[in-house]
Design a protein around this motif. Sequence first.
Motif, short mmCIF file in Angstrom:
data_model
loop_
_atom_site.label_atom_id
_atom_site.label_comp_id
_atom_site.label_asym_id
_atom_site.label_seq_id
_atom_site.Cartn_x
_atom_site.Cartn_y
_atom_site.Cartn_z
N ARG A 1 15.30 8.61 -21.88
CA ARG A 1 14.40 8.09 -20.84
C ARG A 1 14.66 6.60 -20.70
NH1 ARG A 1 9.01 9.59 -22.54
NH2 ARG A 1 9.10 7.79 -23.94
N VAL A 2 15.11 6.18 -19.52
CA VAL A 2 15.34 4.76 -19.25
C VAL A 2 14.24 4.28 -18.31
CG1 VAL A 2 17.82 4.90 -19.64
CG2 VAL A 2 16.93 5.24 -17.34
N THR A 3 13.78 3.06 -18.53
CA THR A 3 12.63 2.53 -17.78
C THR A 3 12.84 1.05 -17.52
OG1 THR A 3 11.16 4.06 -18.95
CG2 THR A 3 10.12 2.28 -17.73
N ALA A 4 12.41 0.61 -16.35
CA ALA A 4 12.35 -0.82 -16.05
C ALA A 4 11.07 -1.11 -15.27
CB ALA A 4 13.56 -1.27 -15.24
N ASP B 1 6.28 -5.42 -3.00
CA ASP B 1 4.99 -6.11 -3.01
C ASP B 1 4.48 -6.39 -4.42
OD1 ASP B 1 4.75 -6.04 -0.21
OD2 ASP B 1 3.87 -4.03 -0.26
N THR B 2 4.80 -5.51 -5.35
CA THR B 2 4.23 -5.61 -6.69
C THR B 2 5.15 -4.93 -7.70
OG1 THR B 2 2.20 -5.26 -7.97
CG2 THR B 2 2.91 -3.47 -6.52
N PHE B 3 4.82 -5.08 -8.97
CA PHE B 3 5.62 -4.48 -10.03
C PHE B 3 5.27 -3.01 -10.21
CE2 PHE B 3 6.06 -8.94 -11.04
CZ PHE B 3 7.33 -9.03 -11.58
N TRP B 4 6.30 -2.19 -10.41
CA TRP B 4 6.16 -0.79 -10.77
C TRP B 4 7.09 -0.49 -11.94
CZ3 TRP B 4 3.07 3.04 -8.46
CH2 TRP B 4 2.39 2.64 -7.30
N GLN B 5 6.77 0.56 -12.67
CA GLN B 5 7.64 1.03 -13.73
C GLN B 5 8.44 2.22 -13.19
OE1 GLN B 5 5.62 1.64 -17.53
NE2 GLN B 5 4.07 0.12 -16.96
N TYR B 6 9.76 2.12 -13.27
CA TYR B 6 10.65 3.15 -12.74
C TYR B 6 11.37 3.84 -13.91
CZ TYR B 6 9.86 0.61 -8.40
OH TYR B 6 9.28 -0.01 -7.32
N HIS B 7 11.42 5.17 -13.86
CA HIS B 7 11.97 5.95 -14.96
C HIS B 7 13.02 6.94 -14.46
CE1 HIS B 7 8.08 4.85 -16.93
NE2 HIS B 7 7.58 5.14 -15.75
N ALA B 8 13.99 7.22 -15.33
CA ALA B 8 14.89 8.36 -15.16
C ALA B 8 14.98 9.05 -16.51
CB ALA B 8 16.27 7.94 -14.68
N THR B 9 14.80 10.37 -16.52
CA THR B 9 14.82 11.14 -17.75
C THR B 9 15.83 12.27 -17.60
OG1 THR B 9 12.47 10.65 -18.11
CG2 THR B 9 13.42 12.43 -19.41
N PHE B 10 16.70 12.43 -18.61
CA PHE B 10 17.71 13.48 -18.57
C PHE B 10 18.06 13.88 -19.99
CE2 PHE B 10 19.82 9.35 -18.42
CZ PHE B 10 20.75 9.44 -19.44
N THR B 11 18.76 15.00 -20.11
CA THR B 11 19.27 15.47 -21.39
C THR B 11 20.79 15.39 -21.36
OG1 THR B 11 17.39 16.95 -21.73
CG2 THR B 11 19.39 17.41 -23.00
N VAL B 12 21.37 14.71 -22.34
CA VAL B 12 22.82 14.55 -22.40
C VAL B 12 23.48 15.93 -22.41
CG1 VAL B 12 24.74 13.70 -23.79
CG2 VAL B 12 22.64 12.35 -23.59
#
Length: 277
Positions: A108-111, A195-206
């Motif tokens: 899970r990667v997040t920014a 307009d504002t900050f959000w947390q963005y995610h991508a989740t995967f299984t190798v």
Amino acid sequence: MSSLTRAVALVASTVLATVLGAVVHAPPAGATIPRGDTVDSDPDPSWGWERVFVDGFDGPAGHGPDQWHVMPASNWPAQNGQGLLDVGQLAQIRTNQSWALPVGTQVRVTARLMMPNTGSNYAAFWVQHPNGTDPRELDVVESYGPLKTTGAQLGSHICYDEMVGTDSTACEVSGLPAELWSVGQYFPAGAKPWDTFWQYHATFTVGGDLVTFSANDDAGNQAYSMNLTPDLRRVPSGTIPFQLRLSNKDVQPEHAVPGGDRMSMLVDWVAMDVKYP
């Protein structure tokens, strides 16, 4: 109440408080099920996840982040001294660290970031599988800004036109099309990605075939959650290391739209968590 009774009561209350304190502050019980597994009674949704990378961009103002390197012919972004990375015009960086994880590992990667508000550049947070013949790219989020029809989008590339031809449709003709989804419409008015900050995610299984993208605000309110069409070609395979990237590019001059006053993507933090099989 006699003095003896009061003394006994005081001792009893002290013992009770000590016992309760011991219960409240006792270390968690050791796991009795394999790492990564959960049971219905387990209240902790983070069970099994391990943080393997995080950058809060807390370095001194004007300095680039230590855990990243700049890409060729690109500008360095600068930390602002207040915990933000200013990814300005033509800035592109990639993590120094790369990961080749066992097949079956969940990732899970997040920014947490805010996009530019112009119509002349586009910025992105993405996962790069840097291989010339197998370039699996996952765009966790990218934005063309509020002045462009596309707005914000997410998706995947498994081809670049220069790999298979010179025409702008070379990848599609070769059976290696991008899969892109517009998501700007899912954000509420006044709280768009620029307009504002959000947390963005991508989740995967190798080694798997599915990627799930989502975005939420700091209170946990979700803007969207969606999957790419299942495709083994779009997910890191476990044999080639992948890295994380932040970039801010100019659009082609003929596609630029005047307006906006902030060309920078502001990044609060980037993190990656894994759950081993």
